[in-house]
Design a protein around this motif. Structure first.
Motif, PDB file in Angstrom:
ATOM      1  N   ILE A  81     -42.241  25.737 -20.770  1.00  0.00           N
ATOM      2  CA  ILE A  81     -40.166  25.311 -20.199  1.00  0.00           C
ATOM      3  C   ILE A  81     -41.017  24.070 -20.230  1.00  0.00           C
ATOM      4  O   ILE A  81     -39.797  23.573 -20.763  1.00  0.00           O
ATOM      5  CB  ILE A  81     -40.206  25.448 -18.330  1.00  0.00           C
ATOM      6  N   ASP A  82     -42.472  23.893 -19.818  1.00  0.00           N
ATOM      7  CA  ASP A  82     -42.594  22.133 -19.292  1.00  0.00           C
ATOM      8  C   ASP A  82     -42.367  21.615 -21.292  1.00  0.00           C
ATOM      9  O   ASP A  82     -42.121  20.704 -21.532  1.00  0.00           O
ATOM     10  CB  ASP A  82     -43.271  21.867 -19.843  1.00  0.00           C
ATOM     11  N   LEU A  83     -42.885  22.744 -22.402  1.00  0.00           N
ATOM     12  CA  LEU A  83     -43.113  22.658 -23.845  1.00  0.00           C
ATOM     13  C   LEU A  83     -41.707  21.967 -24.873  1.00  0.00           C
ATOM     14  O   LEU A  83     -40.834  21.471 -24.917  1.00  0.00           O
ATOM     15  CB  LEU A  83     -43.298  23.237 -24.844  1.00  0.00           C
ATOM     16  N   VAL A  84     -40.600  22.607 -23.878  1.00  0.00           N
ATOM     17  CA  VAL A  84     -39.391  22.733 -24.042  1.00  0.00           C
ATOM     18  C   VAL A  84     -38.571  21.224 -23.903  1.00  0.00           C
ATOM     19  O   VAL A  84     -37.647  20.741 -24.126  1.00  0.00           O
ATOM     20  CB  VAL A  84     -38.263  23.735 -23.929  1.00  0.00           C
ATOM     21  N   PHE A 112     -31.512  24.696 -17.625  1.00  0.00           N
ATOM     22  CA  PHE A 112     -32.101  26.047 -18.381  1.00  0.00           C
ATOM     23  C   PHE A 112     -33.685  26.012 -17.725  1.00  0.00           C
ATOM     24  O   PHE A 112     -34.093  27.512 -17.795  1.00  0.00           O
ATOM     25  CB  PHE A 112     -32.665  24.684 -19.208  1.00  0.00           C
ATOM     26  N   SER A 113     -34.027  24.715 -16.295  1.00  0.00           N
ATOM     27  CA  SER A 113     -35.572  25.331 -16.273  1.00  0.00           C
ATOM     28  C   SER A 113     -35.683  26.456 -14.862  1.00  0.00           C
ATOM     29  O   SER A 113     -36.397  27.331 -15.139  1.00  0.00           O
ATOM     30  CB  SER A 113     -36.397  24.059 -15.471  1.00  0.00           C
ATOM     31  N   ARG A 114     -34.440  26.546 -14.377  1.00  0.00           N
ATOM     32  CA  ARG A 114     -34.551  27.405 -13.378  1.00  0.00           C
ATOM     33  C   ARG A 114     -34.381  28.983 -13.766  1.00  0.00           C
ATOM     34  O   ARG A 114     -33.811  29.857 -13.724  1.00  0.00           O
ATOM     35  CB  ARG A 114     -33.106  27.082 -12.458  1.00  0.00           C
ATOM     36  N   GLU A 115     -33.261  29.273 -15.164  1.00  0.00           N
ATOM     37  CA  GLU A 115     -32.785  30.512 -15.246  1.00  0.00           C
ATOM     38  C   GLU A 115     -34.149  30.381 -16.687  1.00  0.00           C
ATOM     39  O   GLU A 115     -34.151  32.281 -16.752  1.00  0.00           O
ATOM     40  CB  GLU A 115     -31.777  30.115 -16.574  1.00  0.00           C
ATOM     41  N   ALA A 116     -34.768  30.008 -16.829  1.00  0.00           N
ATOM     42  CA  ALA A 116     -36.111  30.464 -17.853  1.00  0.00           C
ATOM     43  C   ALA A 116     -37.264  30.749 -16.762  1.00  0.00           C
ATOM     44  O   ALA A 116     -37.197  31.655 -17.669  1.00  0.00           O
ATOM     45  CB  ALA A 116     -36.781  29.363 -18.938  1.00  0.00           C
ATOM     46  N   LYS A 133     -39.238  26.511 -33.811  1.00  0.00           N
ATOM     47  CA  LYS A 133     -38.970  26.072 -32.138  1.00  0.00           C
ATOM     48  C   LYS A 133     -40.612  26.831 -31.577  1.00  0.00           C
ATOM     49  O   LYS A 133     -42.068  26.846 -32.252  1.00  0.00           O
ATOM     50  CB  LYS A 133     -39.159  27.548 -31.979  1.00  0.00           C
ATOM     51  N   LEU A 134     -41.115  25.557 -30.672  1.00  0.00           N
ATOM     52  CA  LEU A 134     -41.728  25.401 -29.858  1.00  0.00           C
ATOM     53  C   LEU A 134     -43.017  27.037 -28.810  1.00  0.00           C
ATOM     54  O   LEU A 134     -44.670  27.080 -28.761  1.00  0.00           O
ATOM     55  CB  LEU A 134     -42.384  24.074 -28.665  1.00  0.00           C
ATOM     56  N   VAL A 135     -41.645  27.674 -28.612  1.00  0.00           N
ATOM     57  CA  VAL A 135     -41.969  28.736 -27.807  1.00  0.00           C
ATOM     58  C   VAL A 135     -41.431  29.378 -28.412  1.00  0.00           C
ATOM     59  O   VAL A 135     -40.355  29.601 -28.807  1.00  0.00           O
ATOM     60  CB  VAL A 135     -41.342  28.630 -25.971  1.00  0.00           C
ATOM     61  N   ASN A 136     -41.062  31.082 -28.391  1.00  0.00           N
ATOM     62  CA  ASN A 136     -40.588  32.280 -29.046  1.00  0.00           C
ATOM     63  C   ASN A 136     -40.284  32.668 -28.610  1.00  0.00           C
ATOM     64  O   ASN A 136     -40.599  34.236 -27.899  1.00  0.00           O
ATOM     65  CB  ASN A 136     -41.827  33.059 -30.764  1.00  0.00           C
ATOM     66  N   LYS A 137     -39.465  32.405 -27.904  1.00  0.00           N
ATOM     67  CA  LYS A 137     -38.374  33.089 -26.321  1.00  0.00           C
ATOM     68  C   LYS A 137     -37.113  32.499 -26.104  1.00  0.00           C
ATOM     69  O   LYS A 137     -36.643  31.068 -26.468  1.00  0.00           O
ATOM     70  CB  LYS A 137     -38.916  32.789 -24.631  1.00  0.00           C
ATOM     71  N   GLU A 138     -36.379  32.957 -26.013  1.00  0.00           N
ATOM     72  CA  GLU A 138     -35.242  32.502 -25.948  1.00  0.00           C
ATOM     73  C   GLU A 138     -34.726  32.764 -23.664  1.00  0.00           C
ATOM     74  O   GLU A 138     -35.301  34.116 -23.609  1.00  0.00           O
ATOM     75  CB  GLU A 138     -34.047  33.143 -26.858  1.00  0.00           C
ATOM     76  N   VAL A 139     -33.291  31.890 -23.702  1.00  0.00           N
ATOM     77  CA  VAL A 139     -33.174  32.120 -22.200  1.00  0.00           C
ATOM     78  C   VAL A 139     -31.400  32.553 -22.731  1.00  0.00           C
ATOM     79  O   VAL A 139     -30.575  31.922 -23.353  1.00  0.00           O
ATOM     80  CB  VAL A 139     -33.004  30.776 -21.739  1.00  0.00           C
ATOM     81  N   ASP A 140     -31.263  33.534 -21.728  1.00  0.00           N
ATOM     82  CA  ASP A 140     -29.765  34.181 -21.732  1.00  0.00           C
ATOM     83  C   ASP A 140     -29.335  33.550 -20.660  1.00  0.00           C
ATOM     84  O   ASP A 140     -29.408  32.721 -19.884  1.00  0.00           O
ATOM     85  CB  ASP A 140     -29.763  35.328 -21.210  1.00  0.00           C
TER      86      ASP A 140
END
Length: 82
Positions: free
Chosen positions: A39-42, A25-29, A1-8
């Motif tokens: 967000i850009d990385l993902v 995804f972008s809006r929710e993140a 994973k590039l970012v250690n987060k998750e989006v509901d």
């Protein structure tokens, strides 16, 4: 994973085209406190392959009620064409 987060996020509730998925995804993140560079990385990673790669990459960062993101690995999609 590039970012250690998750989006509901539950992708089953949106239009399945690539732009809709990335936008949702972008809006929710962003709404859930992600930095724009995260967000850009993902999104950059998600665009490095076909549609199935995009979905699998986004799902790695989603926590969806009823479905665990680890059930969706890009290798499961590589041989499937829609």
């Amino acid at each position: 994973k590039l970012v250690n987060k998750e989006v509901d996020l539950d992708l089953t509730k949106i239009d399945g085209n690539a732009y809709s998925i990335m936008g949702y995804f972008s809006r929710e993140a962003r709404r859930q406190g992600w930095e724009q560079h995260e967000i850009d990385l993902v999104l950059e990673e998600s665009q490095k392959g076909d549609y199935n790669h995009l979905v699998a990459a986004i799902l790695l960062y989603c926590e969806s009620p009823g479905e665990a993101s680890e059930d969706f690995k890009s290798s499961e999609y590589e041989n499937n064409e829609e």
